[in-house]
Design a protein around this motif. Structure first.
Motif: not given
Length: 232
Positions: A212-223
């Motif tokens: 459930e967290m992995i999409e949010e992690i990918a969303k903000h990782l590059s930032t």
């Protein structure tokens, strides 16, 4: 998390920003045979869960029933079989020289998270090939990449991270069972078994994320990775 996340895109973001060697791994705890996607084979060899993770990291898709799990500790942690007597008493790790006393070994084993004995099989795939809803996503990476993941976990709400590990059963319990039970990511240093049998490199750690967290992690990782204060 969206009902149909783009796991291939998420995997690409994780690989690029973390400079991963291999893929993030999707793991599903299967409680009934019909949950296994059509066409996914059962693994032919009998090996450990940590080695299965490495095979998926290299690109393979498969499932494993209890009979294919070589490690009693891993199979117990994943809910495939009952806790054996030598694990329950602490004798197993005590005889391996991990603890000064049987009591200290047993005390540790009493605190190792394990899933209920309801698991039919474990299902594995590199994240980009997952055509099923994973239970957890595991990543092997170097400490610098783990730092970026930890910072990303805290990016929105801040706070602190409290990893849980005891130097044993790192991939099966720390990064899989504990994560599924707690609903929180868990960073682990690995263990002798996983480093000996799975292919995790000496310079790598392991982390597990609830899917459930992995999409949010990918969303903000590059930032986070490209932030002005990040080491380039």
């Amino acid at each position: 998390m969206k009902s149909n996340p783009d796991f291939a895109a998420i995997s690409a973001v994780l690989k690029e920003n973390l400079e991963l060697s291999g893929s993030p791994v999707a793991v599903k705890i299967v409680t009934a045979p019909e949950q296994i996607p059509t066409g996914v084979p059962e693994i032919e060899e009998t090996i450990r869960h940590c080695r299965m993770i490495s095979l998926a990291r290299e690109g393979k898709v498969f499932y494993a029933t209890d009979a294919k799990h070589q490690c009693n500790g891993g199979a117990w942690a994943l809910g495939l079989r009952a806790k054996g007597e030598t694990l329950r008493s602490g004798e197993f790790y005590y005889k391996l020289g991990k603890y000064e006393s049987l009591s200290s070994s047993r005390r540790t084993m009493d605190s190792v998270p394990s899933l209920p004995q309801e698991t039919y099989a474990t299902l594995y795939a590199p994240l980009e090939k997952a055509e099923f809803a994973p239970s957890v996503v595991l990543i092997f990476a170097k400490p610098k990449a783990m730092l970026k993941l930890a910072q990303t976990v805290l990016y929105q709400l801040g706070g602190r991270i409290y990893p849980q590990f005891s130097g044993i059963q790192s991939v099966c319990s720390d990064a899989t069972a504990h994560v599924l039970l707690s609903g929180k990511p868990n960073f682990s240093l690995g263990c002798d078994g996983s480093r000996r049998f799975s292919g995790i490199a000496d310079e790598e750690m392991v982390v597990g994320f609830p899917v459930e967290m992995i999409e949010e992690i990918a969303k903000h990782l590059s930032t986070v990775v490209n932030a002005a204060g990040s080491k380039k």
